[in-house]
Design an enzyme around this catalytic site. Structure first.
Site, PDB file in Angstrom:
ATOM      1  N   GLY A  11       0.842  -1.208   0.000  1.00  0.00           N
ATOM      2  CA  GLY A  11       0.000   0.000   0.000  1.00  0.00           C
ATOM      3  C   GLY A  11       0.869   1.245   0.000  1.00  0.00           C
ATOM      4  NE  ARG A  72      -2.179  -4.532  -1.253  1.00  0.00           N
ATOM      5  CZ  ARG A  72      -1.749  -3.915  -0.156  1.00  0.00           C
ATOM      6  NH1 ARG A  72      -0.681  -4.338   0.471  1.00  0.00           N
ATOM      7  NH2 ARG A  72      -2.397  -2.869   0.327  1.00  0.00           N
ATOM      8  CG  ASP A 103       3.986  -7.190   7.399  1.00  0.00           C
ATOM      9  OD1 ASP A 103       3.302  -6.729   6.465  1.00  0.00           O
ATOM     10  OD2 ASP A 103       3.540  -7.992   8.243  1.00  0.00           O
ATOM     11  CB  THR A 125       2.964   0.707   6.022  1.00  0.00           C
ATOM     12  OG1 THR A 125       1.592   0.471   6.390  1.00  0.00           O
ATOM     13  CG2 THR A 125       3.820   0.356   7.229  1.00  0.00           C
ATOM     14  CG  ASP A 127      -1.494  -0.307   7.922  1.00  0.00           C
ATOM     15  OD1 ASP A 127      -2.377   0.541   7.731  1.00  0.00           O
ATOM     16  OD2 ASP A 127      -1.350  -1.308   7.196  1.00  0.00           O
ATOM     17  CG  ASP A 129       1.442  -2.945  10.309  1.00  0.00           C
ATOM     18  OD1 ASP A 129       2.243  -2.277   9.612  1.00  0.00           O
ATOM     19  OD2 ASP A 129       0.639  -3.740   9.802  1.00  0.00           O
ATOM     20  NE  ARG A 171      -1.303  -5.012   7.285  1.00  0.00           N
ATOM     21  CZ  ARG A 171      -0.245  -5.794   7.182  1.00  0.00           C
ATOM     22  NH1 ARG A 171      -0.255  -6.795   6.331  1.00  0.00           N
ATOM     23  NH2 ARG A 171       0.822  -5.595   7.915  1.00  0.00           N
TER      24      ARG A 171
HETATM   25  O1  F6P Z   1      -1.415  -1.372   4.586  1.00  0.00           O
HETATM   26  C1  F6P Z   1      -2.024  -0.171   4.237  1.00  0.00           C
HETATM   27  C2  F6P Z   1      -3.502  -0.360   4.055  1.00  0.00           C
HETATM   28  O2  F6P Z   1      -4.058   0.882   3.692  1.00  0.00           O
HETATM   29  C3  F6P Z   1      -4.245  -0.949   5.236  1.00  0.00           C
HETATM   30  O3  F6P Z   1      -4.516  -0.019   6.237  1.00  0.00           O
HETATM   31  C4  F6P Z   1      -5.489  -1.491   4.560  1.00  0.00           C
HETATM   32  O4  F6P Z   1      -6.034  -2.564   5.301  1.00  0.00           O
HETATM   33  C5  F6P Z   1      -4.956  -1.968   3.237  1.00  0.00           C
HETATM   34  O5  F6P Z   1      -3.754  -1.265   3.004  1.00  0.00           O
HETATM   35  C6  F6P Z   1      -5.895  -1.753   2.072  1.00  0.00           C
HETATM   36  O6  F6P Z   1      -5.304  -2.296   0.941  1.00  0.00           O
HETATM   37  P1  F6P Z   1      -5.823  -2.082  -0.535  1.00  0.00           P
HETATM   38  O7  F6P Z   1      -5.492  -0.682  -0.947  1.00  0.00           O
HETATM   39  O8  F6P Z   1      -5.073  -3.089  -1.329  1.00  0.00           O
HETATM   40  O9  F6P Z   1      -7.296  -2.293  -0.505  1.00  0.00           O
END
Ligand code: F6P
Length: 319
Positions: A11, A72, A103, A125, A127, A129, A171
């Site tokens: 992300g 991804r 991660d 990120t 998050d 985390d 997340r």
């Molecule tokens: O890891 C960053 C994040 O924004 C999380 O907070 C969220 O759960 C996820 O990515 C959403 O991912 P995507 O943009 O692939 O829907």
């Protein structure tokens, strides 16, 4: 070392561009060539490479997102995919790879290191985390975005004397929820790290209402069961007029805060220095306002705890 590559993956997060700028300019300062890999690990498989010079990273420190794009990539997570990625890097003359991401990105880098690539991870990120760093690039900006939203929601909540359940990203973690809830003066913060009792939450909301509070803000981390379900429970128990807002990807955009730009600049530069010193499997982090580095594999085996004192404080201040 003569040539390094850099990619952003997972992300996106505000400040990734500032980190990229620091990686490119520090590398060039030390006489190295830099190659950008577009679209994360899929760019390694497709040779989606772009040479980066001083001007390619001009005018990006203030820009959200990532100019390298991100993705991804499932194909990379099989041995054949990684072997191909490694071959492409070697054929391009790359001796060290810097990855900016969360991660999943770090796990990918670790796999490349196992087959011979020098890798350094920069935690990017929203998050927050990632273990071994008090802050990740993008977290501060995302928290400010949420606080800005809370301020606006609070205006309308007060006018209508309503409760608002605001779902934030993160997340499986509650770092964004806790920081934004504390800064935004939320009445209640619900995070995955702490079991909650809906009756206690409603009791807090009711107490506030009885002493004249005209709004109620409940922040819910996305890792908890879901804002709509919580809102329904509040309505069922209390009959409080309740609305739900899922802030979603707005939290990932926007110009990075000064804090994120500085963090990204320091981390980007530190990552290059590590490669120059011959390190090959490290991540950079910030601890007590100092940039440190850690073994990447060890760091990924650690867990990062939420600050329970902050959580308790938010409860005391919400009364
Ligand atoms: O890891 C960053 C994040 O924004 C999380 O907070 C969220 O759960 C996820 O990515 C959403 O991912 P995507 O943009 O692939 O829907």
């Amino acid at each position: 070392m003569k040539k390094v590559a850099v990619l952003t993956s997972g992300g996106d997060a505000p400040g990734m561009n500032a980190a990229l700028r620091a990686v490119v300019r520090t590398s060039i300062y030390h006489g190295m060539e830099v190659m950008g890999v577009r679209r994360g690990y899929s760019g390694l498989l497709n040779c989606d490479f772009v040479p980066l010079d001083i001007s390619s990273v001009a005018d990006i420190i203030q820009r959200g997102g990532t100019i390298l794009h991100t993705a991804r990539c499932d194909e990379f997570f099989v041995p054949e995919g990684r072997a191909l990625a490694f071959t492409h890097l070697r054929e391009a003359g790359v001796e060290g790879l810097i990855v900016i991401g969360g991660d999943g990105t770090f796990r990918g880098a670790l796999e490349l290191e196992k087959i011979g690539m020098n890798v350094i991870g920069i935690p990017g990120t929203i998050d927050n985390d990632i273990p071994c760093t008090e802050r990740t690039i993008g977290f501060d900006t995302a928290v400010n975005t949420v606080v800005d939203a809370i301020n606006k929601i609070r205006d309308t909540a007060t006018s209508h004397e309503r409760a608002f359940v605001i779902e934030v990203m993160g997340r499986r973690s509650g770092f964004i929820a806790l920081a934004a809830g504390l800064a935004g003066g939320a009445e209640s913060i619900i995070i995955p790290e702490k079991p909650f009792d809906i009756h206690e939450i409603v009791a807090t909301l009711k107490r506030g209402q009885e002493r004249g509070k005209q709004h109620n803000i409940i922040i819910v981390a996305e890792g908890v069961s879901g804002a709509y379900e919580i809102s329904k429970k509040i309505l069922d128990i209390s009959r409080l007029d309740t609305r739900v807002i899922v802030l979603g990807h707005i939290q990932r955009g926007g110009s990075p805060s000064a804090g994120d730009r500085i963090l990204a600049s320091k981390m980007g530069s530190a990552a290059v220095q590590l490669l120059l010193k011959g390190f090959r499997k490290r991540m950079v982090g910030i601890v007590g306002d100092e940039i440190k580095d850690f073994d990447l594999e060890w760091a990924l085996s650690q867990s990062k705890e939420i600050n329970m004192e902050d959580y308790i404080l938010s409860g005391i201040l919400a009364m």
